[in-house]
Design an enzyme around this catalytic site. Structure first.
Site, PDB file in Angstrom:
ATOM      1  N   GLU A  17      27.284 -21.497 -70.925  1.00 15.80           N
ATOM      2  CA  GLU A  17      28.291 -20.467 -71.161  1.00 15.80           C
ATOM      3  C   GLU A  17      29.366 -20.543 -70.086  1.00 15.80           C
ATOM      4  OE1 GLU A  17      26.316 -16.929 -73.556  1.00 15.80           O
ATOM      5  OE2 GLU A  17      25.758 -16.825 -71.443  1.00 15.80           O
ATOM      6  N   CYS A  72      27.324  -8.587 -75.902  1.00 14.84           N
ATOM      7  CA  CYS A  72      28.145  -8.263 -74.726  1.00 14.84           C
ATOM      8  C   CYS A  72      29.626  -8.173 -75.066  1.00 14.84           C
ATOM      9  CB  CYS A  72      27.926  -9.317 -73.640  1.00 14.84           C
ATOM     10  SG  CYS A  72      28.109 -11.017 -74.205  1.00 14.84           S
TER      11      CYS A  72
HETATM   12 ZN   LIG Z   1      30.297 -11.674 -74.233  1.00 20.58          ZN
END
Ligand SMILES: [Zn+2]
Length: 641
Positions: A318, A402
Site C-alpha cells: 500500500e 478507511c
Molecule cells: Zn483508505
C-alpha cells in the site's frame, strides 16, 4: 544548513468560519445528505456498535486474524472516529437531530467502555484484553486513539458537547503516564502514525501543551536506536523480523525522522507522520523538522507522485516502490493517501504561504482524494488507477473501510483548508465560492466573500467586508500553471503581480475599507502535461489539465479503444460543454487523431502501423469518472510525436 525561517504561525481557520457554496457546496451537500448517514449505517452493519457495547457480548473475531498477527477489525475504532468527525462537520451545514442523536449514543457507549485508568480500545478491551500495549508496531492501538481524538475535537467544536472530548483527554492523560523514558514507562510509538497529528489538535482545542509534548515525544523517538520495535518484539516473544513487511521502512521507523530523506513505505502512514511533524515544526518553530520535511517533500513530488496527486503505486505494501515507478492501470494510489497528502501540504503552509505546497494540495485534493467519493456521496473508490479497461468500479463498502470516512471528513471540512490566518494576515490557499469570517490580532473582524464558479471558471472576485477600516495583509495564491497569465485588480485598478509576489502568493498589505474588491482571473485553457522521461509508463504520452483538474477520456463518451486516441502535437481549439448530469462540470471536446482499429484486420502484429484518421474526443474531469455508464477510462493519452 541555515536558512531564514518565516516565524509566522498559520493555523487553519475553524470549519464553521467558512460557508461553502458552488463547487464545494454541492460536494458538502452530498456528504450531509447521504455519506454521513451511510458511514454510520455501514459501520453498524459491520458489527462496530456491538464491538463497543459492554451490555452486549463481545462480537469476538469477526474478520479473521491474518499472518501478520492482526486483522482490520482492530481499526474499527478509527472508522467510527472518522464517521463521527464527518457527522460533526456535516452538522454545521445541515443540522440533523437524528444523526446527532446517533453520534451521541455511540459516544455514550464509549464512555461506558472506557477503563478507569483512561484506556479505550474496543479490540484490546473486548477481544484480546491481555494484549494491551504488547505490539505497538502492528496493532494500530494509538492510531485508533488518534482518530477518536480527532472526532472528539470536531464534535466538541460542532456541538459544544464535551463528553467525547473529556473521554479522550482522560485517555491522552493516561498515555502521558504510560509513554516516556521513566521507570516502567514505554519508550515507544505507533507503527501506524496518526496519534501525532491528533494530539496537536487536542492541544490546540484545550490549550494544554502537555499534549503537544507527547506528540513531539512520539515523533522524536521514531526510528531511534536501540530500536523500540525490535525490543518490543523480543519482550513479547516474537521474532523481530517476523513483520508484515519485514522492514521498518514500511512504517517510516527505519531512521530518526530528522535523518529521513526518502519517502518510503506505507503511503498513508508516511503522510500522517509528515503531517504531525509539520504541526510540531509550526508549534515549536522547529527548523530541524522543517528542513527534513522539505527534503521529503521534494523527494515525493519530483519522483514519486502521480499527476493526479495519487501516491503509493503498489498494492503489496500500500505504498512506495522505486523512483519514477508510476504504473497507470495498476496504480494503488489509495484515496486515504491523497487525503493524507492534502493534510501534509496544508500543514507545510503553517510557517507561511508557499505555492510549492498549496499547488500540490490543490492537485491532490481535486484529482487524488475527491475521486474517492461518488457525486451522490453513496459509493467510493479505495484505489485510484489512471487507466481502466472497464472493470474498476466504486464500492458500497470495503473490508477495510478507511477511505470513505476519510474523503468525507475532508470534503465536509474543506473550508478550513481554503484559508489560514496568522497575526494580521489572511492567506487564501484555495479558490471557490465561499465566505470566510476571521478575527485578526488587531481585533479587526473581516469577512472575505469569494464569488466564483471555480474550478469551472477562472474568474474569482473577493469582496471585503469590515466594520471599520483596518490594516492587514491578504495573500492570494497564484498557481504555477497561471504564472504570467493571471490578472489581478484591486477596486478596478490593475496590480502588478510580479512586484508583490512572494513564494507564489501576492501579498496585498494596506488599510482595507469595507466594500473593497479584489478580482483575480486565472486562465483555464487546456494544457498538455508530459512526464519525466524516466517514467517508463508515460513514455510517448500526454495528459491534459485544465486549471487544477486532470482530465480523462471515458468509454461512455468516446467508445472503446481509448488507447487509439492520439492527441495532436499542437493542441487544437477546443469547445466546452457544461454537463448537468455531472454537477455542472465542464467537458472539453477537441479534434484528435484516432488509430483505425476497425481497419487493422485480424492479425495481432503487422509491419505497418495503424492508419490515423481525424476524429474527436471528449475529455471529462478525472475526479468524476465512473459516475455515469461504466466503461474504460484513460488519463495518459498517446501523443502525436
Ligand atoms: Zn483508505
Amino acid at each position: 544548513m541555515s536558512k531564514t525561517r518565516k516565524d509566522r504561525q498559520f493555523r487553519p481557520v475553524a470549519v464553521p468560519d467558512v460557508d461553502l457554496n458552488g463547487f464545494w457546496g454541492k460536494w458538502q451537500d452530498a456528504v450531509c445528505n447521504a455519506t454521513a448517514e451511510i458511514l454510520l449505517d455501514r459501520c453498524i452493519e459491520a458489527g462496530m456498535l456491538q464491538a463497543i457495547d459492554v451490555d452486549q457480548p463481545s462480537p469476538g473475531i469477526v474478520i479473521p486474524i491474518l499472518e501478520w498477527g492482526g486483522t482490520t477489525q482492530m481499526f474499527w475504532d478509527s472508522d467510527l472516529g472518522k464517521s463521527i468527525e464527518t457527522i460533526a462537520y456535516s452538522l454545521y451545514r445541515k443540522p440533523n437531530a437524528k444523526l446527532e442523536a446517533r453520534a451521541d449514543a455511540i459516544i455514550d457507549l464509549y464512555e461506558k467502555l472506557q477503563d478507569k485508568d483512561g484506556y479505550l480500545n474496543a479490540w484490546f478491551q473486548r477481544v484480546q484484553p491481555n494484549r494491551r500495549w504488547t505490539n505497538l508496531r502492528d496493532h494500530h492501538e494509538l492510531y485508533c486513539a488518534g482518530h477518536l481524538i480527532e472526532a472528539a475535537v470536531a464534535y466538541f467544536q460542532a456541538t459544544g458537547k464535551r463528553k467525547l472530548l473529556d473521554i479522550m483527554c482522560r485517555y491522552a492523560d493516561y498515555m502521558i503516564e504510560v509513554f516516556g523514558h521513566g521507570p516502567g514507562q514505554i519508550p515507544g510509538y505507533c507503527g501506524h502514525e496518526e496519534i501525532e497529528l491528533a494530539l496537536v489538535k487536542l492541544a490546540r482545542v484545550t490549550g494544554e501543551n502537555k499534549y503537544l509534548d507527547l506528540s513531539k515525544f512520539f515523533i522524536d523517538e521514531r526510528g531511534t536506536e536501540p530500536h523500540f520495535f525490535t525490543e518490543e518484539a523480543r519482550r513479547d516473544g516474537r521474532d523481530p523480523r517476523d513483520f508484515i513487511q519485514k522492514t521498518y521502512e514500511y512504517g517510516q521507523a527505519h531512521l530518526p525522522v530528522r535523518k529521513q530523506e526518502k519517502v518510503v513505505g506505507h503511503a498513508v502512514r508516511a503522510m500522517y507522520l509528515y503531517s504531525g511533524m509539520a504541526d510540531i515544526a509550526t508549534e515549536y518553530k522547529d527548523d530541524s523538522l522543517t528542513d527534513a520535511l522539505e527534503v521529503l517533500w521534494d523527494d515525493l513530488v519530483t519522483k514519486q507522485m502521480y499527476i493526479t496527486g495519487g501516491i503509493g503505486p503498489a498494492a503489496s505494501n500500500e505504498g512506495f516502490t522505486d523512483y519514477f515507478d508510476l504504473p497507470n492501470d495498476t496504480a494503488y494510489a489509495e484515496t486515504c493517501a491523497s487525503v493524507g497528502l492534502v493534510f501534509w501540504a496544508n500543514r507545510m503552509l503553517g510557517r507561511g504561504p508557499d505555492r510549492r505546497y498549496a499547488d500540490i494540495m490543490e492537485q491532490a485534493l481535486y484529482n487524488g482524494a475527491l475521486p474517492g467519493l461518488a457525486i451522490d456521496g453513496r459509493t467510493f473508490f479505495y484505489d485510484n488507477p489512471l487507466e481502466s479497461t472497464g472493470k474498476h468500479h466504486r464500492w458500497k463498502w470495503h473490508h477495510c473501510p478507511c477511505c470513505p470516512p476519510n474523503i468525507a471528513r475532508l470534503v465536509a471540512s474543506i473550508g478550513s483548508y481554503m484559508y489560514a490566518v496568522a497575526d494580521d494576515e489572511i492567506a487564501v490557499h484555495l479558490y471557490g465560492e465561499s465566505k470566510l469570517r476571521a478575527e485578526l490580532c488587531s481585533e479587526a473582524k473581516v469577512t472575505l466573500e469569494q464569488v466564483s464558479n471555480y474550478p469551472w471558471n477562472g474568474a474569482v472576485s473577493i469582496n471585503v467586508a469590515l466594520e471599520k477600516p483596518a490594516r492587514f495583509t491578504v495573500s492570494l495564491r497564484i498557481p504555477e500553471w497561471a504564472e504570467g497569465a493571471a490578472q489581478l485588480r484591486l477596486n478596478g485598478e490593475v496590480l502588478e503581480i510580479q512586484s508583490i509576489a512572494v513564494d507564489g502568493y501576492v501579498r496585498i498589505e494596506r488599510e482595507w475599507q469595507d466594500g473593497d474588491r479584489i478580482n483575480l482571473d486565472l486562465p483555464l485553457a487546456l494544457r498538455p502535461q508530459f512526464a519525466n522521461p524516466k517514467v517508463r509508463q508515460d513514455a510517448g504520452r500526454v495528459a491534459l489539465m485544465r486549471g487544477p483538474l486532470v482530465y480523462c477520456v471515458e468509454e461512455t463518451d468516446n467508445g472503446g479503444d481509448l488507447n487509439a486516441i492520439v492527441i495532436p502535437d499542437v493542441l487544437p481549439a477546443t469547445t466546452e460543454t457544461v454537463l448537468e448530469e455531472l454537477g455542472g462540470a465542464v467537458a472539453v471536446d477537441l479534434p484528435v487523431l484516432r488509430e483505425d482499429t476497425a481497419g487493422w484486420g485480424s492479425s495481432l502484429y503487422r509491419s505497418t502501423r495503424a492508419e490515423r484518421k481525424a476524429g474527436s474526443a471528449r475529455l471529462v474531469p478525472y475526479h468524476l469518472w465512473d459516475n455515469r455508464e461504466a466503461g474504460a477510462m484513460l488519463v495518459w493519452l498517446q501523443a502525436e510525436k
